[in-house]
Scaffold this motif. Structure first.
Motif, PDB file in Angstrom:
ATOM      1  N   ALA A   1       0.924  -1.043   0.032  1.00  0.00           N
ATOM      2  CA  ALA A   1       0.169  -0.112   0.042  1.00  0.00           C
ATOM      3  C   ALA A   1       0.919   1.232  -0.080  1.00  0.00           C
ATOM      4  O   ALA A   1       1.793   1.288   0.419  1.00  0.00           O
ATOM      5  CB  ALA A   1      -1.049   0.045   1.289  1.00  0.00           C
ATOM      6  N   LEU A   2       0.482   2.257  -0.739  1.00  0.00           N
ATOM      7  CA  LEU A   2       1.319   3.450  -0.737  1.00  0.00           C
ATOM      8  C   LEU A   2       1.669   4.019   0.565  1.00  0.00           C
ATOM      9  O   LEU A   2       2.957   4.334   0.728  1.00  0.00           O
ATOM     10  CB  LEU A   2       0.546   4.532  -1.604  1.00  0.00           C
ATOM     11  CG  LEU A   2       1.383   5.873  -1.781  1.00  0.00           C
ATOM     12  CD1 LEU A   2       2.837   5.543  -2.462  1.00  0.00           C
ATOM     13  CD2 LEU A   2       0.371   6.637  -2.833  1.00  0.00           C
ATOM     14  N   ASP A   3       0.592   4.167   1.404  1.00  0.00           N
ATOM     15  CA  ASP A   3       1.134   4.442   2.744  1.00  0.00           C
ATOM     16  C   ASP A   3       2.285   3.652   3.477  1.00  0.00           C
ATOM     17  O   ASP A   3       3.070   4.097   4.223  1.00  0.00           O
ATOM     18  CB  ASP A   3      -0.241   4.584   3.517  1.00  0.00           C
ATOM     19  CG  ASP A   3      -1.183   5.785   3.514  1.00  0.00           C
ATOM     20  OD1 ASP A   3      -0.531   6.456   2.780  1.00  0.00           O
ATOM     21  OD2 ASP A   3      -2.268   5.800   3.722  1.00  0.00           O
ATOM     22  N   ASP A   4       2.132   2.613   3.445  1.00  0.00           N
ATOM     23  CA  ASP A   4       3.153   1.501   3.888  1.00  0.00           C
ATOM     24  C   ASP A   4       4.391   1.752   3.248  1.00  0.00           C
ATOM     25  O   ASP A   4       5.487   1.620   3.948  1.00  0.00           O
ATOM     26  CB  ASP A   4       2.701  -0.156   3.915  1.00  0.00           C
ATOM     27  CG  ASP A   4       1.531  -0.561   4.549  1.00  0.00           C
ATOM     28  OD1 ASP A   4       1.237   0.402   5.496  1.00  0.00           O
ATOM     29  OD2 ASP A   4       0.878  -1.483   4.020  1.00  0.00           O
ATOM     30  N   PHE A   5       4.375   2.101   2.129  1.00  0.00           N
ATOM     31  CA  PHE A   5       5.693   2.226   1.408  1.00  0.00           C
ATOM     32  C   PHE A   5       6.239   3.650   1.909  1.00  0.00           C
ATOM     33  O   PHE A   5       7.356   3.564   2.276  1.00  0.00           O
ATOM     34  CB  PHE A   5       5.692   2.344   0.098  1.00  0.00           C
ATOM     35  CG  PHE A   5       6.914   2.698  -0.882  1.00  0.00           C
ATOM     36  CD1 PHE A   5       7.947   1.942  -0.662  1.00  0.00           C
ATOM     37  CD2 PHE A   5       6.853   3.798  -1.497  1.00  0.00           C
ATOM     38  CE1 PHE A   5       9.239   2.279  -1.492  1.00  0.00           C
ATOM     39  CE2 PHE A   5       8.227   4.367  -2.145  1.00  0.00           C
ATOM     40  CZ  PHE A   5       9.416   3.560  -1.846  1.00  0.00           C
ATOM     41  N   ALA A   6       5.460   4.679   1.721  1.00  0.00           N
ATOM     42  CA  ALA A   6       5.965   5.988   2.215  1.00  0.00           C
ATOM     43  C   ALA A   6       6.396   6.170   3.766  1.00  0.00           C
ATOM     44  O   ALA A   6       7.485   6.958   3.902  1.00  0.00           O
ATOM     45  CB  ALA A   6       4.639   7.053   1.931  1.00  0.00           C
ATOM     46  N   ASN A   7       5.651   5.329   4.692  1.00  0.00           N
ATOM     47  CA  ASN A   7       5.764   5.554   5.808  1.00  0.00           C
ATOM     48  C   ASN A   7       6.872   4.503   6.350  1.00  0.00           C
ATOM     49  O   ASN A   7       7.404   4.610   7.618  1.00  0.00           O
ATOM     50  CB  ASN A   7       4.649   5.626   6.990  1.00  0.00           C
ATOM     51  CG  ASN A   7       3.721   7.036   6.581  1.00  0.00           C
ATOM     52  OD1 ASN A   7       4.405   7.912   6.501  1.00  0.00           O
ATOM     53  ND2 ASN A   7       2.376   6.633   6.302  1.00  0.00           N
ATOM     54  N   GLY A   8       7.067   3.427   5.737  1.00  0.00           N
ATOM     55  CA  GLY A   8       7.897   2.451   5.970  1.00  0.00           C
ATOM     56  C   GLY A   8       9.113   2.245   5.325  1.00  0.00           C
ATOM     57  O   GLY A   8      10.449   2.483   5.633  1.00  0.00           O
ATOM     58  N   ALA A   9       9.148   1.198   4.358  1.00  0.00           N
ATOM     59  CA  ALA A   9      10.338   1.220   3.269  1.00  0.00           C
ATOM     60  C   ALA A   9      10.975   2.252   2.583  1.00  0.00           C
ATOM     61  O   ALA A   9      12.184   2.304   2.783  1.00  0.00           O
ATOM     62  CB  ALA A   9       9.806   0.152   2.008  1.00  0.00           C
ATOM     63  N   ALA A  10      10.282   3.249   2.435  1.00  0.00           N
ATOM     64  CA  ALA A  10      10.963   4.439   1.846  1.00  0.00           C
ATOM     65  C   ALA A  10      11.776   5.201   2.786  1.00  0.00           C
ATOM     66  O   ALA A  10      12.978   6.007   2.542  1.00  0.00           O
ATOM     67  CB  ALA A  10       9.858   5.494   1.132  1.00  0.00           C
ATOM     68  N   GLN A  11      11.560   4.985   4.158  1.00  0.00           N
ATOM     69  CA  GLN A  11      12.215   5.671   5.043  1.00  0.00           C
ATOM     70  C   GLN A  11      13.144   4.842   5.905  1.00  0.00           C
ATOM     71  O   GLN A  11      14.006   5.205   6.666  1.00  0.00           O
ATOM     72  CB  GLN A  11      11.329   6.508   6.179  1.00  0.00           C
ATOM     73  CG  GLN A  11      10.439   7.590   5.300  1.00  0.00           C
ATOM     74  CD  GLN A  11       9.564   8.283   6.512  1.00  0.00           C
ATOM     75  OE1 GLN A  11      10.131   8.842   7.581  1.00  0.00           O
ATOM     76  NE2 GLN A  11       8.462   8.508   5.976  1.00  0.00           N
ATOM     77  N   SER A  12      13.366   3.757   5.406  1.00  0.00           N
ATOM     78  CA  SER A  12      14.129   2.564   6.338  1.00  0.00           C
ATOM     79  C   SER A  12      15.716   3.007   5.859  1.00  0.00           C
ATOM     80  O   SER A  12      16.343   2.651   6.694  1.00  0.00           O
ATOM     81  CB  SER A  12      13.932   1.280   5.853  1.00  0.00           C
ATOM     82  OG  SER A  12      14.003   0.896   4.505  1.00  0.00           O
ATOM     83  N   GLY A  13      16.107   3.425   4.824  1.00  0.00           N
ATOM     84  CA  GLY A  13      17.495   3.764   4.771  1.00  0.00           C
ATOM     85  C   GLY A  13      17.967   2.414   3.770  1.00  0.00           C
ATOM     86  O   GLY A  13      18.991   2.871   3.434  1.00  0.00           O
TER      87      GLY A  13
END
Length: 523
Positions: A327-339
């Motif tokens: 889900a876009l929210d999961d990616f934006a708040n999770g994977a995208a900010q994981s480094g």
């Protein structure tokens, strides 16, 4: 006799077994307690030779597992023999009374007296890794009768006349369990040693004991230990156990991925799980589990806990995570900010979500198929009348049992019979009074006689041949549909479900009619 450990035990992954599954382990040859005689084992079994492979050990880690309650072992034919067994486990080496042979009517009982007993012992084993060894007595004839490996070792063409044999790759408790089977014809397994016992049984070609270990593991299989047991089942080449592990991992994927045992698996097992098409989990959960594994792997490899090292140990397995399907929210708040992702990867994935012309990605962009739930409908018809079903906070309940392991994902419930309405439902699943799963949620009914699914947070594992209690407390429009012409037995694919009335039901639901028309499950 076949006895098991007490309920609530934990399954431990033996250090020697863990190390054999790691490709990076360094091997050194030392004197062994096994031989490659011509008695012939299957090619699937560990090699039979006089050399023992000593493996580099690391910090021992425990894998939590819930063991279901088991039946008490059947009493032995002789309490005296049982007393000897208990004494010999501690190697007390009590000298039997004169003419002790006359005290035991069978050869099995007389043989059992020799278990872990120095009396007439003609060989000794120094078992266990350095610093944790135990010296155990043995009798060559008895051992040779119980194992083709021991026969080759003591009576084969290459037999060596040694009074003491070192076995550093087998745990003492596991070796004792194998000796007890050979001497006493008894299988005594414990959750903390069953994997090590399986290793010993495979090494010394004791197939019936190995089969009992696999059965024990299948019985105690749960989401908490399924990933580690999957790794070990592949190592030991046990396809039936491997299949059982996959059934649990697929159906209860999120619980399995969040378990401590998931972080103990080897890289090859990690890859096989991440690429699993039927994994029933949100992709963000898969991503977070992979990062947890990478953190523990950094510790195993003595690497600093950095983003760079996490990505390094994940290697190509990172691209098996289907990040574009999040889900876009999961990616934006999770994977995208994981480094963990590079800047280019993050930008490309954002474009994948939003742009008409999508960029090429290294990540798999097709969503997993997951599992298709099955529905067991227990009523042949439904109805509504002027005295339609009423709730008022009372409990509707039914008991059921299945003939094979399944995973209950939720219930199908009726809705309003007089137009659209919203219901609040508290669903619960119990076994012998113990709550296994519950959830409070709302669902919307459209006024039809269809059933509407209400889900548990996680699928609940259901064991065969045991009755479970399904309950629901509904709050909403009292004028609802209800089932009638209920069946006591329903065949759903390869699963047979039996129903019986529950004493928890205080609102009229039973086998013949009422609520909870459907069980929704994975098989």
């Amino acid at each position: 006799m076949y006895s098991k450990s007490s309920p609530g035990s934990d399954i431990f992954l033996p250090e020697t077994v863990k190390n054999r599954s790691k490709k990076s382990s360094k091997k050194t040859n030392t004197s062994s307690g096994s031989s490659s005689g011509s008695s012939g084992g299957s090619s699937k079994l560990p090699p039979v030779c006089y050399e023992i492979i000593t493996l580099k050990t690391k910090k021992k880690k425990k894998m939590a597992a819930d063991i279901f309650p088991r039946k008490k072992p059947a009493p032995s034919s002789s309490s005296t023999v049982q007393q000897y067994h208990q004494q010999n486990l501690s190697n007390n080496n009590l000298i039997p009374a004169p003419n002790w042979q006359g005290l035991y009517p069978t050869i099995r009982e007389r043989n059992a007296v020799m278990f872990n007993n120095d009396l007439m012992a003609d060989v000794h084993f120094v078992v266990g890794p350095p610093g944790g060894t135990q010296r155990l007595p043995g009798h060559k004839y008895v051992l040779a009768v119980g194992s083709s490996v021991f026969h080759a070792m003591f009576y084969g063409e290459l037999a060596e006349d040694k009074d003491e044999i070192r076995i550093p790759d087998v745990e003492p408790a596991a070796f004792l369990a194998m000796l007890k089977y050979i001497y006493c014809d008894e299988i005594d397994l414990a959750a903390d040693t069953v994997l090590a016992t399986l290793y010993a049984a495979k090494k010394y070609i004791v197939p019936h004991l190995a089969r009992a270990c696999v059965n024990f593991l299948e019985t105690s299989l749960s989401a908490k230990n399924a990933c580690v047991l999957l790794s070990q089942s592949c190592l030991f080449e046990e396809p039936d156990l491997t299949q059982r592990c996959w059934e649990v991992i697929d159906a209860q994927a999120e619980l399995a991925l969040k378990s401590e045992g998931f972080c103990d698996i080897d890289f090859q097992t990690l890859e096989s799980i991440l690429q699993r098409e039927t994994l029933n989990a949100k992709e963000i959960v898969v991503f977070e589990a992979a990062l947890n594994w990478a953190e523990v792997e950094c510790q195993r490899q003595d690497l600093a806990l950095s983003i760079e090292n996490k990505r390094k140990v994940l290697g190509k397995a990172l691209y098996l995570i289907r990040i574009p399907t999040m889900a876009l929210d999961d990616f934006a708040n999770g994977a995208a900010q994981s480094g963990v992702l590079t800047l280019n990867e993050t930008n490309d994935i954002f474009l994948w979500y939003t742009a008409a012309k999508k960029p090429e990605l290294q990540f798999v962009s097709k969503a997993r198929k997951g599992l298709v739930p099955q529905r067991c409908h227990r009523f042949q018809s439904c109805a509504y009348r002027s005295n339609q079903w009423r709730y008022r906070g009372r409990c509707d309940s039914i008991q059921f049992a299945v003939d094979k392991r399944v995973f209950i994902a939720g219930f199908g419930l009726y809705g309003s019979s007089c137009g659209s309405a919203e219901y609040s439902a508290k669903i619960e699943l119990k076994r012998q009074g113990v709550v296994l799963g519950q959830n409070l949620s709302k669902y919307f009914s459209d006024g039809s006689s269809n059933t509407f699914p209400v889900w548990f947070e996680y699928p609940v594992q259901i064991e065969p041949d045991t009755f479970y209690t399904a309950s629901v407390i509904l709050d909403g429009n009292e004028l609802s549909y209800f089932g009638q012409e209920g069946m006591t037995e329903v065949q759903c694919g390869k699963v047979t479900v039996q129903f019986q009335c529950s004493s928890d039901s205080t609102n009229g639901t039973g086998v013949q009619g009422g609520q909870i028309p459907e069980l929704i499950f994975y098989a």
